[in-house]
Scaffold this active site. Structure first.
Site, PDB file in Angstrom:
ATOM      1  N   LYS A  69       6.879  -3.395  -4.398  1.00  0.00           N
ATOM      2  CA  LYS A  69       8.268  -2.975  -4.377  1.00  0.00           C
ATOM      3  C   LYS A  69       8.892  -3.161  -2.997  1.00  0.00           C
ATOM      4  O   LYS A  69       9.950  -3.749  -2.873  1.00  0.00           O
ATOM      5  CB  LYS A  69       8.390  -1.516  -4.835  1.00  0.00           C
ATOM      6  CG  LYS A  69       9.820  -1.003  -4.896  1.00  0.00           C
ATOM      7  CD  LYS A  69      10.623  -1.747  -5.952  1.00  0.00           C
ATOM      8  CE  LYS A  69      12.079  -1.349  -5.986  1.00  0.00           C
ATOM      9  NZ  LYS A  69      12.889  -2.338  -6.731  1.00  0.00           N
ATOM     10  N   TRP A  81      -3.139  -2.522  -1.395  1.00  0.00           N
ATOM     11  CA  TRP A  81      -2.740  -3.862  -1.859  1.00  0.00           C
ATOM     12  C   TRP A  81      -3.444  -4.810  -0.902  1.00  0.00           C
ATOM     13  O   TRP A  81      -3.078  -4.908   0.265  1.00  0.00           O
ATOM     14  CB  TRP A  81      -1.217  -3.963  -1.770  1.00  0.00           C
ATOM     15  CG  TRP A  81      -0.619  -5.188  -2.364  1.00  0.00           C
ATOM     16  CD1 TRP A  81      -0.388  -5.427  -3.694  1.00  0.00           C
ATOM     17  CD2 TRP A  81      -0.104  -6.331  -1.668  1.00  0.00           C
ATOM     18  NE1 TRP A  81       0.223  -6.645  -3.848  1.00  0.00           N
ATOM     19  CE2 TRP A  81       0.411  -7.225  -2.631  1.00  0.00           C
ATOM     20  CE3 TRP A  81      -0.032  -6.691  -0.319  1.00  0.00           C
ATOM     21  CZ2 TRP A  81       0.986  -8.442  -2.285  1.00  0.00           C
ATOM     22  CZ3 TRP A  81       0.546  -7.907   0.010  1.00  0.00           C
ATOM     23  CH2 TRP A  81       1.040  -8.767  -0.971  1.00  0.00           C
ATOM     24  N   GLU A  90      19.386 -15.414  -9.864  1.00  0.00           N
ATOM     25  CA  GLU A  90      18.868 -14.061 -10.091  1.00  0.00           C
ATOM     26  C   GLU A  90      18.232 -13.950 -11.485  1.00  0.00           C
ATOM     27  O   GLU A  90      17.182 -13.334 -11.644  1.00  0.00           O
ATOM     28  CB  GLU A  90      20.003 -13.042  -9.895  1.00  0.00           C
ATOM     29  CG  GLU A  90      19.653 -11.596 -10.169  1.00  0.00           C
ATOM     30  CD  GLU A  90      18.515 -11.049  -9.316  1.00  0.00           C
ATOM     31  OE1 GLU A  90      18.089 -11.692  -8.350  1.00  0.00           O
ATOM     32  OE2 GLU A  90      18.016  -9.953  -9.661  1.00  0.00           O
ATOM     33  N   CYS A 133       0.826  -1.202   0.000  1.00  0.00           N
ATOM     34  CA  CYS A 133       0.000   0.000   0.000  1.00  0.00           C
ATOM     35  C   CYS A 133       0.866   1.259   0.000  1.00  0.00           C
ATOM     36  O   CYS A 133       2.012   1.234   0.428  1.00  0.00           O
ATOM     37  CB  CYS A 133      -0.868   0.024   1.251  1.00  0.00           C
ATOM     38  SG  CYS A 133      -1.765  -1.495   1.528  1.00  0.00           S
ATOM     39  N   GLU A 158       9.405 -13.225 -12.258  1.00  0.00           N
ATOM     40  CA  GLU A 158       8.589 -12.176 -11.628  1.00  0.00           C
ATOM     41  C   GLU A 158       7.951 -11.221 -12.628  1.00  0.00           C
ATOM     42  O   GLU A 158       6.883 -10.695 -12.364  1.00  0.00           O
ATOM     43  CB  GLU A 158       9.351 -11.428 -10.531  1.00  0.00           C
ATOM     44  CG  GLU A 158      10.437 -10.514 -10.948  1.00  0.00           C
ATOM     45  CD  GLU A 158      11.075  -9.793  -9.752  1.00  0.00           C
ATOM     46  OE1 GLU A 158      10.375  -9.448  -8.795  1.00  0.00           O
ATOM     47  OE2 GLU A 158      12.283  -9.557  -9.807  1.00  0.00           O
ATOM     48  N   ARG A 214       4.788   0.569  -6.148  1.00  0.00           N
ATOM     49  CA  ARG A 214       4.746  -0.298  -4.975  1.00  0.00           C
ATOM     50  C   ARG A 214       3.746  -1.443  -5.142  1.00  0.00           C
ATOM     51  O   ARG A 214       3.809  -2.417  -4.406  1.00  0.00           O
ATOM     52  CB  ARG A 214       4.369   0.526  -3.736  1.00  0.00           C
ATOM     53  CG  ARG A 214       5.417   1.528  -3.323  1.00  0.00           C
ATOM     54  CD  ARG A 214       4.874   2.481  -2.291  1.00  0.00           C
ATOM     55  NE  ARG A 214       4.586   1.831  -1.043  1.00  0.00           N
ATOM     56  CZ  ARG A 214       5.383   1.821   0.015  1.00  0.00           C
ATOM     57  NH1 ARG A 214       6.522   2.461  -0.033  1.00  0.00           N
ATOM     58  NH2 ARG A 214       5.054   1.211   1.120  1.00  0.00           N
ATOM     59  N   ASN A 227      -1.377   1.611   6.183  1.00  0.00           N
ATOM     60  CA  ASN A 227      -0.521   0.549   5.624  1.00  0.00           C
ATOM     61  C   ASN A 227      -0.169  -0.388   6.768  1.00  0.00           C
ATOM     62  O   ASN A 227       0.168   0.083   7.857  1.00  0.00           O
ATOM     63  CB  ASN A 227       0.793   1.122   5.076  1.00  0.00           C
ATOM     64  CG  ASN A 227       0.595   1.862   3.779  1.00  0.00           C
ATOM     65  OD1 ASN A 227      -0.511   1.980   3.290  1.00  0.00           O
ATOM     66  ND2 ASN A 227       1.698   2.371   3.241  1.00  0.00           N
ATOM     67  N   GLY A 228      -0.160  -1.684   6.498  1.00  0.00           N
ATOM     68  CA  GLY A 228       0.225  -2.642   7.536  1.00  0.00           C
ATOM     69  C   GLY A 228      -0.904  -3.605   7.822  1.00  0.00           C
ATOM     70  O   GLY A 228      -1.865  -3.717   7.047  1.00  0.00           O
ATOM     71  N   LYS A 246      14.334 -12.958 -12.091  1.00  0.00           N
ATOM     72  CA  LYS A 246      13.919 -11.836 -12.948  1.00  0.00           C
ATOM     73  C   LYS A 246      12.879 -12.298 -13.944  1.00  0.00           C
ATOM     74  O   LYS A 246      11.862 -11.652 -14.134  1.00  0.00           O
ATOM     75  CB  LYS A 246      15.109 -11.249 -13.720  1.00  0.00           C
ATOM     76  CG  LYS A 246      16.067 -10.377 -12.955  1.00  0.00           C
ATOM     77  CD  LYS A 246      15.571  -9.001 -12.594  1.00  0.00           C
ATOM     78  CE  LYS A 246      14.889  -8.979 -11.272  1.00  0.00           C
ATOM     79  NZ  LYS A 246      15.677  -8.993 -10.066  1.00  0.00           N
ATOM     80  N   HIS A 251      21.557 -34.175 -11.156  1.00  0.00           N
ATOM     81  CA  HIS A 251      20.901 -34.822 -10.008  1.00  0.00           C
ATOM     82  C   HIS A 251      19.387 -34.594 -10.011  1.00  0.00           C
ATOM     83  O   HIS A 251      18.732 -34.794  -9.004  1.00  0.00           O
ATOM     84  CB  HIS A 251      21.511 -34.309  -8.704  1.00  0.00           C
ATOM     85  CG  HIS A 251      22.973 -34.615  -8.591  1.00  0.00           C
ATOM     86  ND1 HIS A 251      23.452 -35.876  -8.372  1.00  0.00           N
ATOM     87  CD2 HIS A 251      24.058 -33.812  -8.738  1.00  0.00           C
ATOM     88  CE1 HIS A 251      24.778 -35.851  -8.354  1.00  0.00           C
ATOM     89  NE2 HIS A 251      25.173 -34.606  -8.581  1.00  0.00           N
TER      90      HIS A 251
HETATM   91  O1  M6R Z   1      14.071  -3.821  -0.546  1.00  0.00           O
HETATM   92  P1  M6R Z   1      14.686  -5.173  -0.388  1.00  0.00           P
HETATM   93  O2  M6R Z   1      16.011  -5.297  -1.071  1.00  0.00           O
HETATM   94  O3  M6R Z   1      14.764  -5.626   1.028  1.00  0.00           O
HETATM   95  O4  M6R Z   1      13.683  -6.159  -1.144  1.00  0.00           O
HETATM   96  C1  M6R Z   1      13.892  -7.539  -1.144  1.00  0.00           C
HETATM   97  C2  M6R Z   1      13.015  -8.238  -2.162  1.00  0.00           C
HETATM   98  O5  M6R Z   1      11.661  -8.022  -1.875  1.00  0.00           O
HETATM   99  C3  M6R Z   1      13.315  -7.776  -3.594  1.00  0.00           C
HETATM  100  O6  M6R Z   1      14.655  -7.931  -3.934  1.00  0.00           O
HETATM  101  C4  M6R Z   1      12.445  -8.554  -4.589  1.00  0.00           C
HETATM  102  O7  M6R Z   1      12.840  -9.901  -4.631  1.00  0.00           O
HETATM  103  C5  M6R Z   1      12.521  -7.928  -5.985  1.00  0.00           C
HETATM  104  N1  M6R Z   1      11.213  -7.824  -6.556  1.00  0.00           N
HETATM  105  C6  M6R Z   1      13.348  -8.713  -6.932  1.00  0.00           C
HETATM  106  O8  M6R Z   1      13.389  -8.158  -8.204  1.00  0.00           O
END
Ligand code: M6R
Length: 609
Positions: A604, A74, A482, A2, A489, A27, A100-101, A486, A505
Site C-alpha cells: 500500500k 515484505w 488508470e 512491512c 494490479e 500494506r 521497516n526500511g 487498476k 502508431h
Molecule cells: O501513497 P501514494 O499515492 O504516494 O502511492 C502511490 C502509488 O504507490 C499508488 O498510487 C499505487 O500505484 C496504487 N497501488 C495504485 O492503485
C-alpha cells in the site's frame, strides 16, 4: 511494505499486537512475527505466510504479557521464511527488534560484527541492528545510549521498535525515512508504522520525525533527537473512525472504497472550501510566486497529476510538467525558487515522492502536497498542504484517493486562476457548481450499478482475457492509463492504456477478436475523434466496451458493450469516468478469485526507493 506494531500497557500485548498487524495486512507482507516479555523472559514467534499462521503458533504456546512488538515483513534481503521474519534477536537473547526500511551499510556492519564474534541466523539486513545494539552495550550499560549509538551507525531507511530484558517496561523506537507513529492511550501506549493499527484504541498520535528516537512506556513517552536531547512534540488527533477502516459488510475494502466515493468527493470539496472561499488562508503559497509548476507522484497519484496538468494549463495558462517521482531526480530537472512543485500522494510516505520533494526543496522550489494522511511525512515537509478527505484507504488498489485528488486539484487550479485573474469569476463559480454536482452523479451511477450490475456482467464476459487495451483522449487519456493500471494490479491481466489517437502508431497491431478494448467516449471536444478510433478497432474485429453518456448514438451503434455514466462538465468527467473502470477491474479480479485487497507483490505505501 512491512508493518510494525508495538504495545505497552495493562492489556494482553499479544492480542493488541495481532489485532494491529491484521489492520496493517493491507500494506502487503509475506511473513509475520511477534516478541513479548513475560516474567523476565523474551519470547519470539515467527511464521512465514499470513498472520493466521502466526496465530496458530501463538495458540500452541500461550503467554500473557503487557509489552511486545510485532511485524509483518515484505521481503527485501533474504527469502520470505520463518528465519528471516522479524523480530530478530541478539546473541544473548535479551533484545528483540523489528524494522521497516533498508540498511544500506549492513554488509560492512555484518562483517565487523562477525569479527567481534556475533552469530547471525538470518539473511536480512535487519539483524545487524540488534547485534549492533548488543555490541554498543559493551560501551554503555544504559540501554538508551547503546540504542542511540547503534542507530547513528546505520545508513539507509528505518523505522525501528525494540524491546529488551535490560529495561522490560519500555519500547525503544527510532525513525529515518520510514514512517513511525506513537499512539497515546490511557495507561497504555502504542507504536505503529501506520495509524489504522491502533485506531480502535486511540486517535491521539505523535508522528516521529526523521532522526528522532523515543522511549515508550505505559506511563509516558519521551522523544529525543540524535544528539540525545529531548524534543517537544505536537499531539495530533486523527479524525478517522474505526468503522472507516473496516469493511462494513462489503466483500472487499476496494468495493467499499469505490462506493464511498460520493461521500469522499463531497467531503473533499467541503473540507477545502474555506481556503477556496478565502475565509481562511492557504498557508505557505503566494499565487504569484511561481512561473512554472512541476508535479511529482507515483502510480495512480501520477495519473491524477496528468489530469491536473490540463486543469492548470487551461485555467491558469502556466507551464506544467508531470514526472514520475522515481524519474524526476535523475533527469536533472530545471528547478528554482520560481518553481512550484506539487506532490500528489495518498499515503504521504511514498519514498520516491518524498525524495523528489526533497530534491526540489534543495533547489529552492516551493512545495505543495495533495495528501490524504494527516501528519504524514509529505505533509510535514511541504510548505503548503491540501488534504483530500477520502478517509483511510485500505485496499492496495487506489480508488477514492484518486477521485479526491482530482477534486482537490481542480479546486486548487480554480483558486490560482481566480488569484491570478486568468479566469472570470462567473466561470469559476460555474465550475464550482458543476463540481458540487459530481458526488450525486457518481452516486447515480453506483446505485444503478448496484441495481442492474451492467459492469459486473461485462466483467463476467471478459474475465478470462489475457490482454486488454484502454483508450481515451485529452483529459480522459490518463483515465485510460488508470483503468489499465487498476486491471493489471489486481487481476494480473496484461493491460495497456494509450491515447486513442496513438493506437494507429503501434498498438493497433494487438487488436483481434479476443482483446477487449475499453474506450472512454464521453461528451467533449474530442468525442468525434474517439468515435473514429472506435471505428478503427471495429474494422479489425476488436471487442469494444465504451464508457459513454446517455444519448450518444454513434458510440452506442458501434460498441459491443456500453457502460453509461451521467454527463458532467468535460474537465470533471475523469472523476466520474474512472468509477466504472475501477469496478470493471474489481469484478474481474474477484471472478478470478484473487485477493483483491492485497494483490501479489504489491504494497500500500511503498516506503523504499
Ligand atoms: O501513497 P501514494 O499515492 O504516494 O502511492 C502511490 C502509488 O504507490 C499508488 O498510487 C499505487 O500505484 C496504487 N497501488 C495504485 O492503485
Amino acid at each position: 511494505m512491512c508493518g510494525i506494531v508495538g504495545y505497552v500497557g495493562k492489556d494482553n500485548a499479544k492480542d493488541v499486537i495481532v489485532d494491529g498487524l491484521k489492520r496493517l495486512e493491507y500494506r502487503g507482507y509475506d511473513s509475520a512475527g511477534i516478541a513479548l516479555i513475560v516474567d523476565g523472559e523474551l519470547f519470539t514467534y515467527k511464521r512465514q505466510g499470513k498472520i493466521r499462521e502466526l496465530e496458530i503458533e501463538l495458540r500452541r504456546k500461550p503467554v500473557y504479557s503487557n509489552i511486545g512488538i510485532g511485524h509483518t515483513r515484505w521481503a527485501t534481503h533474504g527469502k520470505p521464511d520463518d528465519i528471516n521474519a522479524h523480530p530478530h534477536v541478539d546473541c544473548s537473547g535479551k533484545i528483540a527488534l523489528v524494522h521497516n526500511g533498508i540498511i544500506e551499510n549492513y554488509a560492512e556492519l555484518r562483517r565487523e560484527l562477525l569479527q567481534k564474534g556475533h552469530r547471525f541466523t538470518s539473511q536480512t539486513d535487519t539483524e545487524v541492528i540488534v547485534h549492533l545494539i548488543e555490541e554498543e552495550l559493551k560501551n554503555s550499560s544504559i540501554f538508551f545510549k547503546a540504542f542511540l549509538r547503534a542507530v547513528k551507525k546505520l545508513h539507509g531507511s528505518y523505522a525501528l521498535a525494540v524491546i529488551t530484558l535490560y529495561q522490560p517496561d519500555t519500547i525503544f523506537v527510532a525513525r529515518k525515512d520510514s514512517p513511525l507513529v506513537i499512539g497515546l492511550g490511557d495507561g497504555e501506549n502504542f507504536v505503529a508504522s501506520d495509524v489504522p493499527a491502533f485506531l480502535s484504541y486511540t486517535n491521539r498520535v505523535i508522528f516521529l520525525d526523521d532522526f528522532e528516537l523515543a522511549t515508550v512506556k505505559s506511563s509516558g513517552i519521551f522523544v529525543f533527537n540524535f544528539d540525545g536531547e529531548e524534543v517537544e512534540k505536537k499531539v495530533v488527533t486523527i479524525p478517522w473512525s474505526l468503522s472507516q477502516a473496516e469493511k462494513a459488510g462489503y466483500k472487499h475494502f476496494m468495493l467499499k472504497e469505490i462506493n464511498e466515493q460520493p461521500r469522499a468527493v463531497a467531503d473533499t470539496i467541503s473540507g477545502n472550501l474555506s481556503w477556496f472561499r478565502e475565509e481562511t488562508e492557504l498557508e505557505g503559497i503566494d499565487p504569484f510566486g511561481f512561473n512554472r509548476i512541476q508535479i511529482v507522484a507515483c502510480g495512480t497519484s501520477y495519473h491524477a497529476g496528468l489530469i491536473a496538468k490540463f486543469y492548470l494549463e487551461n485555467f491558469v495558462r502556466i507551464p506544467v510538467e508531470v514526472d514520475y517521482a522515481s524519474e524526476y531526480r535523475y533527469r536533472d530537472p530545471i528547478v528554482d525558487e520560481k518553481t512550484l512543485v506539487i506532490s500528489i500522494t495518498q499515503s504521504g510516505e511514498t519514498a520516491d515522492t518524498l525524495a523528489a520533494m526533497r530534491l526540489a526543496k534543495s533547489k529552492g522550489a516551493r512545495l505543495l502536497t495533495v495528501c490524504n494522511v494527516i501528519g504524514s511525512t509529505a505533509t510535514r515537509e511541504a510548505d503548503t498542504v491540501i488534504y483530500t478527505y477520502a478517509g483511510p484507504e485500505i485496499s492496495v488498489a487506489s480508488t477514492k484517493a484518486f477521485t479526491t485528488q482530482l477534486t482537490a486539484l481542480f479546486l486548487f487550479s480554480l483558486w490560482i486562476a481566480r488569484e491570478r485573474g486568468t479566469m472570470k469569476n462567473e466561470k469559476i463559480e460555474g465550475y464550482l457548481k458543476h463540481l458540487l454536482e459530481v458526488p450525486s452523479r457518481i452516486e447515480a451511477f453506483l446505485s444503478l450499478e448496484r441495481e442492474k450490475g451492467a459492469v459486473k456482467q461485462i466483467a463476467l464476459e471478459f474475465y478470462r482475457a489475457k490482454d486488454a487495451l484502454y483508450l481515451g483522449r485529452n483529459v480522459n487519456y490518463p483515465i485510460a492509463l488508470e483503468g489499465a493500471l487498476k486491471l493489471k494490479e489486481i487481476s494480473y491481466i496484461h493491460a495497456e492504456g494509450y491515447p486513442a489517437g496513438e493506437m494507429k502508431h503501434g498498438p493497433i497491431a494487438l487488436i483481434d477478436e479476443k482483446v477487449p478494448v475499453v474506450f472512454v467516449a464521453t461528451k467533449g471536444k474530442v468525442l468525434d475523434k474517439v468515435v473514429s478510433n472506435i471505428e478503427e478497432v471495429k474494422a479489425r474485429k476488436g471487442r469494444v466496451i465504451a464508457v459513454t453518456n446517455p444519448g450518444i448514438k454513434k458510440v452506442k451503434e458501434l460498441a459491443e458493450f456500453i457502460i453509461e455514466v451521467p454527463e458532467v462538465d468535460e474537465y470533471l468527467s475523469p472523476i466520474v469516468n474512472v468509477v466504472p473502470l475501477q469496478l470493471f477491474a474489481y469484478y474481474i479480479a474477484d471472478f478470478l478469485g484473487y485477493d483483491v485487497d492485497q494483490p501479489r507483490n504489491l504494497a500500500k505505501s511503498v516506503t523504499v526507493e
